[in-house]
Design an enzyme around this catalytic site. Structure first.
Site, mmCIF file in Angstrom:
data_model
loop_
_atom_site.group_PDB
_atom_site.id
_atom_site.type_symbol
_atom_site.label_atom_id
_atom_site.label_comp_id
_atom_site.label_asym_id
_atom_site.label_seq_id
_atom_site.Cartn_x
_atom_site.Cartn_y
_atom_site.Cartn_z
ATOM 1 N N ASP A 232 0.852 -1.185 0.000
ATOM 2 C CA ASP A 232 0.000 0.000 0.000
ATOM 3 C C ASP A 232 0.893 1.241 0.000
ATOM 4 O OD1 ASP A 232 -2.258 1.636 0.086
ATOM 5 O OD2 ASP A 232 -3.243 0.446 1.642
ATOM 6 N N GLU B 143 -10.025 7.036 4.648
ATOM 7 C CA GLU B 143 -9.188 6.405 5.665
ATOM 8 C C GLU B 143 -8.513 7.432 6.575
ATOM 9 O OE1 GLU B 143 -5.610 4.673 3.673
ATOM 10 O OE2 GLU B 143 -6.647 5.359 1.887
#
Length: 598
Positions: free
Chosen positions: A292, A489
């Protein structure tokens, strides 16, 4: 950014499309009639260490020049949330993709790029694309075939812009609604996410690579803390969080993205057991593993990517490393680690085999540039109709005292209020045009208010005021469209209160003060703490984050389509119950699977 010479581009495109087959397949890896494995081995044997490391490197578009792609042999680029060409149009995306791809094809071995985006509810970075409901709504719809159709529509819109790799689906199992990514989850039980791996079949049916993310346990962190620690036994990790990934592998998912989070204190980006042994060996995953955003820089807990973090991540089994800004540092570290023998040539070759195989399977060597015949699919009427259907099916009716719903479409007087009633940005949520989402007409669509107005007959009056001012007792019903404002997020975590804002509560209070029955439409990415207010409402409809086609909400309010959605998560009786999940003995306001109909 530096732009490639247009004459060079035209010559390259002409050469790619018009060259005779015999010349195009001058080398074995260029011959599409050969098996993929044969082509991979031939190409691998021709690659230098720098070319192999380049294939393992993914940079963000804003942090490279066109020339960098050629010089460093970069294997992949991405657009982070909101990172778009200017103007943000489908054609601009296609032009950008082709420009970068031309630079990759100018390298000696002409290995094409693969370009990634988070198209998590439609091609959501692109203005004008169809924005579908976020996953929590699709989990409420309980329709894997619908999810597959949505994925296929998303893939065609992506293909029209050149983009060939989607960082979706999110297969997390959300176990604590405080988590700011709860809406990216299909639900709290593994069987929902497992069923919705049908998304992979839809995406990969249109020459776009899917990504199962985030491996593993990101929905189970303590306190719902984003990028936190999932403290579970291995048996519980396997029972709750692994099944969707096992099914994704069975369906042939092309890539798997590692989670920022930890398992029992160990960062997953460096977890060799879970990546190499469980995912690759035990489950038999043959695609490639991607990190990520700057994820490997979190392994040691200190800022600044180190050679030790690069070594641990690659040796753990990560094949492609997303290093948006610091990609040059990564390349230098990995080269030094290989030369010192701390990362083996065999591990580098394994990573390249996995990446190159997917590029061959996608047909990138034969058709590296945008297929512009797909451009017309971006935001087209067919896809918007599909999105409206998905919105209808995702609505969950939680309360309907006196059968106030469905509302009459004729000879009615309806007052609409709430800050989410006429706001495309709010109803679409995060990951829409920008990373954290926005307010207002951020992209074309139909607001919930516009959907209501379009649904009623000329004999019905619809009055709107955002804060509820102007209502009187002459109205037969009031619809309050309230809930969360967009987030993604990190910024979406809610460690404290989880109720409605004072603005929303005041709006509802004004409506109630007129003595008119109040129907609350909740626009949110998760259940909210509303148990003390619900007794004052005649009806409650969970609309989740429906996306651009707000008329699907109106379809249910007016009975054009009965509510059929079922809760994909347990609805708390109070925020203090979090985490609350089916079977844990905590009495909910509404249980998992609950949903009324007409």
């Amino acid at each position: 950014m530096k732009y490639v010479n247009i004459v060079t581009m035209v010559a390259l495109v002409t050469a790619l499309t018009l060259a005779p087959p015999a010349k195009a397949a001058a080398l074995p890896y260029q011959d599409p009639t050969l098996p993929v494995a044969t082509r991979v081995e031939d190409l691998l044997g021709r690659m230098s260490l720098d070319e192999k490391i380049g294939q393992m490197t993914q940079a963000e578009r804003a942090f490279v020049t066109d020339a960098d792609v050629t010089t460093y042999r970069l294997g992949s680029l991405l657009s982070g949330g909101g990172s778009a060409p200017s103007p943000n149009t489908p054609t601009s995306w296609a032009d950008m993709y082709d420009r970068f791809q031309a630079q990759a094809l100018a390298t000696p071995l002409a290995i094409p790029l693969i370009y990634g985006v988070d198209a998590v509810h439609g091609h959501n970075n692109v203005r004008g694309a169809t924005i579908f409901p976020h996953n929590i709504g699709l989990g409420a719809a309980r329709d894997p075939a619908l999810v597959e159709r949505i994925a296929r529509a998303t893939a065609t819109e992506m293909a029209g812009t050149g983009v060939d790799w989607n960082f979706a689906p999110c297969l997390c199992v959300a176990r604590n609604d405080r988590w700011g990514r709860t809406y990216e989850s299909f639900g709290e039980q593994p069987e929902i996410a497992t069923a919705m791996t049908s998304y992979i079949t839809g995406i990969q049916g249109e020459r776009v690579l899917a990504t199962a993310k985030h491996y593993i346990g990101d929905g189970g962190t303590e306190g719902g803390d984003d990028q936190g620690d999932t403290r579970l036994s291995e048996a519980d990790l396997r029972n709750i969080h692994l099944p969707p990934f096992a099914e994704a592998v069975r369906k042939g998912v092309g890539s798997v993205m590692i989670s920022f989070s930890s398992w029992n204190g160990q960062k997953l980006h460096g977890h060799q057991y879970l990546i190499s042994e469980v995912l690759k060996s035990e489950l038999g995953f043959t695609g490639f593993v991607v990190s990520d955003w700057n994820g490997i820089d979190q392994i040691d807990g200190a800022p600044g990517m180190t050679a030790a973090e690069v070594r641990q991540a690659v040796n753990a089994g990560i094949d492609m490393v997303m290093v948006p800004e610091t990609w040059r540092t990564f390349i230098g570290h990995l080269r030094a680690e290989v030369q010192a023998g701390r990362v083996t040539q065999a591990r580098i070759d394994d990573a390249n085999r996995r990446i190159l195989a997917k590029k061959f399977e996608l047909g990138l060597f034969e058709q590296p540039l945008t297929d512009r015949s797909y451009l017309g699919t971006v935001g087209n009427a067919e896809h918007r109709a599909l999105a409206r259907q998905a919105v209808r099916q995702s609505q969950v009716l939680l309360k309907n005292d006196g059968n106030i719903l469905p509302l009459a479409r004729e000879n009615n007087r309806i007052f609409v209020a709430g800050r989410s009633a006429d706001n495309i940005g709010y109803q679409s949520g995060g990951w829409t045009i920008t990373w954290q989402g926005g307010s207002g007409a951020i992209t074309p669509g139909t607001s919930i208010l516009a959907g209501i107005r379009a649904s009623v007959a000329p004999s019905t009056t619809v009055t709107y005021n955002a804060n509820g001012t102007g209502i009187d007792s002459s109205y037969r019903a009031a619809i309050a469209v309230v809930g969360e404002t967009p987030y993604a997020e990190g910024q979406g975590d809610r460690p404290g209160a989880m109720g409605l804002s004072s603005t929303d509560l005041n709006t509802i209070a004004r409506l109630r003060a007129a003595g008119v029955p109040v129907i609350v439409v909740l626009v949110s990415g998760r259940p909210l703490d509303v148990a003390t207010q619900v007794p004052n409402w005649r009806a409650l409809l969970a609309a989740w984050l429906p996306g651009t086609e707000g008329e699907g909400v109106a379809d249910v309010l007016f009975g054009v389509h009965p509510p059929t959605g079922k809760l994909p998560v347990t609805w708390m009786a109070s925020a203090g119950q979090q985490p609350i999940n089916s079977g844990d003995g905590k009495p909910p306001l509404y249980p998992y699977g609950f949903g009324l109909t007409y």
